[in-house]
Write a protein that holds these residues in place. Structure first.
Motif, PDB file in Angstrom:
ATOM      1  N   TRP B  10       0.838  -1.209   0.000  1.00 29.82           N
ATOM      2  CA  TRP B  10       0.000   0.000   0.000  1.00 29.82           C
ATOM      3  C   TRP B  10       0.865   1.247   0.000  1.00 29.82           C
ATOM      4  CZ3 TRP B  10      -4.645  -0.312  -1.595  1.00 29.82           C
ATOM      5  CH2 TRP B  10      -5.370  -1.486  -1.381  1.00 29.82           C
ATOM      6  N   ILE B  11       1.942   1.202   0.784  1.00 32.18           N
ATOM      7  CA  ILE B  11       2.846   2.365   0.819  1.00 32.18           C
ATOM      8  C   ILE B  11       3.464   2.568  -0.571  1.00 32.18           C
ATOM      9  CG2 ILE B  11       5.006   3.250   1.790  1.00 32.18           C
ATOM     10  CD1 ILE B  11       4.300   1.769   4.354  1.00 32.18           C
ATOM     11  N   VAL B  12       3.895   1.455  -1.170  1.00 30.24           N
ATOM     12  CA  VAL B  12       4.512   1.547  -2.499  1.00 30.24           C
ATOM     13  C   VAL B  12       3.539   2.167  -3.493  1.00 30.24           C
ATOM     14  CG1 VAL B  12       5.325   0.182  -4.447  1.00 30.24           C
ATOM     15  CG2 VAL B  12       6.104  -0.365  -2.144  1.00 30.24           C
ATOM     16  N   ILE B  13       2.295   1.657  -3.485  1.00 27.93           N
ATOM     17  CA  ILE B  13       1.326   2.155  -4.467  1.00 27.93           C
ATOM     18  C   ILE B  13       1.014   3.630  -4.213  1.00 27.93           C
ATOM     19  CG2 ILE B  13      -1.051   1.928  -5.268  1.00 27.93           C
ATOM     20  CD1 ILE B  13      -0.723  -1.098  -4.740  1.00 27.93           C
ATOM     21  N   LEU B  15       2.977   5.929  -2.813  1.00 28.63           N
ATOM     22  CA  LEU B  15       4.113   6.745  -3.254  1.00 28.63           C
ATOM     23  C   LEU B  15       4.182   6.814  -4.776  1.00 28.63           C
ATOM     24  CD1 LEU B  15       7.135   5.798  -0.989  1.00 28.63           C
ATOM     25  CD2 LEU B  15       6.037   8.019  -1.216  1.00 28.63           C
ATOM     26  N   MET B  16       3.953   5.661  -5.389  1.00 17.84           N
ATOM     27  CA  MET B  16       4.071   5.586  -6.845  1.00 17.84           C
ATOM     28  C   MET B  16       3.054   6.512  -7.512  1.00 17.84           C
ATOM     29  SD  MET B  16       3.807   2.124  -9.079  1.00 17.84           S
ATOM     30  CE  MET B  16       5.168   1.309  -8.297  1.00 17.84           C
ATOM     31  N   MET B  17       1.814   6.446  -7.013  1.00 16.86           N
ATOM     32  CA  MET B  17       0.774   7.266  -7.631  1.00 16.86           C
ATOM     33  C   MET B  17       1.000   8.752  -7.340  1.00 16.86           C
ATOM     34  SD  MET B  17      -0.942   5.471  -9.477  1.00 16.86           S
ATOM     35  CE  MET B  17       0.063   4.061  -9.799  1.00 16.86           C
ATOM     36  N   THR B  18       1.506   9.048  -6.139  1.00 14.32           N
ATOM     37  CA  THR B  18       1.797  10.451  -5.829  1.00 14.32           C
ATOM     38  C   THR B  18       2.846  10.984  -6.807  1.00 14.32           C
ATOM     39  OG1 THR B  18       1.499   9.838  -3.529  1.00 14.32           O
ATOM     40  CG2 THR B  18       2.403  12.014  -3.948  1.00 14.32           C
ATOM     41  N   GLY B  19       3.924  10.231  -6.955  1.00 17.32           N
ATOM     42  CA  GLY B  19       4.984  10.665  -7.847  1.00 17.32           C
ATOM     43  C   GLY B  19       4.484  10.820  -9.273  1.00 17.32           C
ATOM     44  N   PHE B  20       3.738   9.840  -9.722  1.00 19.53           N
ATOM     45  CA  PHE B  20       3.220   9.842 -11.086  1.00 19.53           C
ATOM     46  C   PHE B  20       2.306  11.045 -11.305  1.00 19.53           C
ATOM     47  CE2 PHE B  20       1.377   6.839 -14.486  1.00 19.53           C
ATOM     48  CZ  PHE B  20       2.435   7.126 -15.315  1.00 19.53           C
ATOM     49  N   SER B  42       9.541   4.711  -4.954  1.00 19.59           N
ATOM     50  CA  SER B  42       8.519   3.729  -4.587  1.00 19.59           C
ATOM     51  C   SER B  42       8.918   2.340  -5.077  1.00 19.59           C
ATOM     52  CB  SER B  42       7.180   4.138  -5.160  1.00 19.59           C
ATOM     53  OG  SER B  42       7.151   3.913  -6.543  1.00 19.59           O
ATOM     54  N   VAL B  43       9.558   2.282  -6.259  1.00 25.79           N
ATOM     55  CA  VAL B  43       9.963   0.977  -6.786  1.00 25.79           C
ATOM     56  C   VAL B  43      11.110   0.407  -5.965  1.00 25.79           C
ATOM     57  CG1 VAL B  43      10.695  -0.255  -8.843  1.00 25.79           C
ATOM     58  CG2 VAL B  43       9.217   1.708  -9.053  1.00 25.79           C
TER      59      VAL B  43
END
Lengths: 494, 117
Positions: B10-13, B15-20, B42-43
């Motif tokens: 959940w943390i990864v997703i 962060l990933m979506m925030t960055g994107f 995130s990756v």
């Protein structure tokens, strides 16, 4: 003894030569080193090709660590052919680069230019050779980072924004590849491609592996500039220095296409990628859309470099269309087109480089009457254009012919329509240049200044254009190897 | 398997979506690079959290221990961090050059200047 080290030499030669270029600080000496390094890696590629044709697949363990733990370089008929194309093109384009770069890049930065060029070559060559999925990501980033720099060498300030845009999209693509590789590692615990192919079937039915396929395909498609992920390409090609455009157009997208082939056919396997997942129809539709839409957009471009860049996206469409058939015939056409397109786009962009050298511009208006002042340059463009259209006796005809045959063999008749319409659109955009160069009167003001391009530029240009004619008639080498490579990818033994 | 047991993903997703989202929505070239770094970070976390094995200990060979965490993802991610740092550095260097050439780092102003040519 040294012959067994060839796969390592292929990558380390340009890698070691790159810092040497930086040290010498003189543009001309750096050019000499770069040319020597790429000629040497071309020689290595030729030796590898002959060994692979003799003995079949070669495997090289880096540092003596056996696969699947160590990094393995695996050279089979598919990637040795791509290696051959990449190293041949970079050598020819470097011959061209000497004079062209001196005109387009500041003297103080020329040695840096060749350093980055060799790093880009290292990345591309490594990307093709490696049999390790994570190593592939590293090489992908080496080649990408150095190509952003190469593009930013362009004189126009829009080269900077083009490079920035490519950096953002390229990094997203590479990170998607990284996510995909990570998901595969999560499921299988291995990074070696051959080992992955062995272990994946046991976990195929999971959502993680499907997600991995999706991330990898989207990530690679960004680097490949598959429609509609091609938006970075036209600006990047239009504003980069002429030699860089010729180099990247003929190699970078080809290597990305190879990576896509490798993942879909070797790692995931045809059954999973094309039967369990609906990838065939997705790629076929995107390929056809690429051919039709970007060929149409190319017609409306005034900058000829940008026109050819759009046409490159269309040509990638042909390759992906052949891939989407997932048959030996379709793949043969794709791999053949990979080779032929490298020859024709390399030749065409070099011809544009000659025009830029003498005319200072490659806008359509600047070319008025150029056919009379620069007969050899425009002649090269004309022959390259015919090959792009796919006129018989040129290389471009062959790959389209094989593509159409493959499609009809499978009953995919709409492909025939797409190829014909795409070729007709190519006739239109090539004709616009020909009309301007041969049928318009030159602008009077600068009439005396324009002469034929120097021989140092014309020779490499005509070498690639001549190859278009040669491989349009002598098909044994290119078609033979493409057919073998397709059979290997489809899992039929050689 | 409950939803919160996989909180690392959940943390990864997130962060990933925030960055994107920052990369897509922001018009400021520096902010885009920051978003891109977040996306890459995130990756890194995705990889590092893969290496954890329930009940496993640090991967140092000791007697009496049979279950170790997997150190390989950490090593891989060291390489990826280097790649990420180079990307950020190159991106920011390009922004500096763009600022010199256009005197702005806002995307829409750059487009305006190019169109007026």
């Amino acid at each position: 003894m040294i012959l067994s080290q060839l796969p390592a030499l292929q990558v380390t030669l340009p890698l070691i030569a790159a810092p040497l270029c930086l040290l010498v600080r003189s543009g001309r000496a750096a050019w000499g080193i770069a040319l020597f390094a790429s000629a040497a890696s071309f020689a290595v590629a030729v030796l590898l090709l002959s060994r692979v044709l003799d003995q079949g697949t070669l495997s090289y363990e880096f540092g003596g660590w056996a696969a699947p733990w160590g990094i393995e370089y695996r050279v089979d008929i598919v990637n040795v052919f791509v290696l051959f194309v990449v190293t041949a093109i970079t050598t020819v384009v470097l011959f061209f680069a000497n004079d062209s770069v001196r005109k387009e890049v500041d003297a103080s930065r020329q040695s840096l230019f060749y350093t980055v060029w060799l790093l880009c070559l290292t990345g591309l060559v490594g990307l093709v050779m490696t049999g390790d999925a994570f190593n592939l990501f590293v090489f992908l980033e080496i080649s990408s980072l150095s190509s952003y720099v190469l593009i930013a060498f362009g004189k126009d300030r829009r080269a900077l924004t083009a490079s920035y845009q490519y950096l953002v999209m390229g990094t997203i693509g590479a990170t998607f590849v990284l996510i995909g590789v990570g998901l595969l590692y999560m499921m299988t615990g291995t990074l070696n491609m051959a080992d992955l192919a062995d272990r994946l079937p046991a976990v195929m039915a999971t959502r993680t592996v499907r997600a991995a396929l999706a991330f990898l395909v989207v990530g690679i498609s960004l680097k490949l500039a598959l429609f509609p992920l091609h938006l970075w390409l036209p600006n990047a090609y239009a504003f980069a220095p002429s030699a860089v455009t010729a180099f990247l157009a003929a190699t970078a997208t080809k290597v990305a296409f190879y990576v896509l082939l490798r993942f879909l056919f070797t790692v995931f396997g045809v059954t999973f990628a094309f039967e369990a997942m609906p990838l065939g129809i997705i790629l076929a539709v995107l390929g056809a859309a690429a051919i039709l839409s970007t060929s149409a957009v190319a017609i409306f471009q005034d900058d000829i470099k940008r026109m050819l860049a759009y046409s490159s996206v269309a040509q990638i469409g042909y390759m992906v269309l052949g891939l989407s058939m997932a048959s030996v015939a379709g793949l043969t056409a794709s791999i053949l087109h990979l080779f032929n397109h490298a020859l024709m786009k390399g030749g065409l962009f070099l011809a544009l480089g000659c025009m830029a050298y003498r005319l200072g511009s490659v806008r359509l208006g600047a070319l008025a009457g150029a056919g009379y002042r620069m007969p050899w340059t425009m002649g090269a463009f004309l022959v390259g254009g015919l090959s792009l259209i796919g006129i018989p006796l040129t290389a471009g005809f062959l790959s389209k012919w094989y593509l159409v045959q493959a499609a009809l063999g499978q009953g995919w008749w709409p492909v025939l329509v797409v190829v014909i319409v795409g070729s007709l659109l190519a006739v239109v955009y090539v004709w616009r240049v020909v009309e301007m160069a041969y049928l318009r009167r030159p602008n009077d003001s600068d009439a005396s200044a324009v002469r034929e391009a120097p021989l140092s530029l014309l020779l490499p240009t005509w070498f690639l254009i001549g190859a278009n004619l040669y491989f349009g008639i002598h098909t044994r080498l290119s078609v033979g190897i493409a057919g073998k490579a397709a059979a290997v990818l489809m899992g039929q033994s050689q | 398997m409950n939803v919160f047991g996989l909180y690392n993903y959940w943390i990864v997703i997130f962060l990933m979506m925030t960055g994107f989202y920052v990369v897509i929505s922001s018009g400021n070239l520096v902010k885009k690079i920051v978003g891109l770094s977040l996306f890459q970070a995130s990756v890194f976390i995705l990889y590092i959290s893969l290496g954890k094995i329930t009940g496993g200990t640090v991967p140092i060979l000791r007697e009496g221990i049979t279950l170790y965490s997997n150190p390989l993802p950490h090593v891989l991610i060291l390489t990826a961090i280097v790649v990420g740092v180079s990307t950020t550095a190159l991106g920011l260097a390009l922004v500096v050059r763009i600022k010199e050439a256009y005197d702005t780092v806002e995307e829409d102003e750059i487009h305006q200047q190019d169109e007026s040519l």
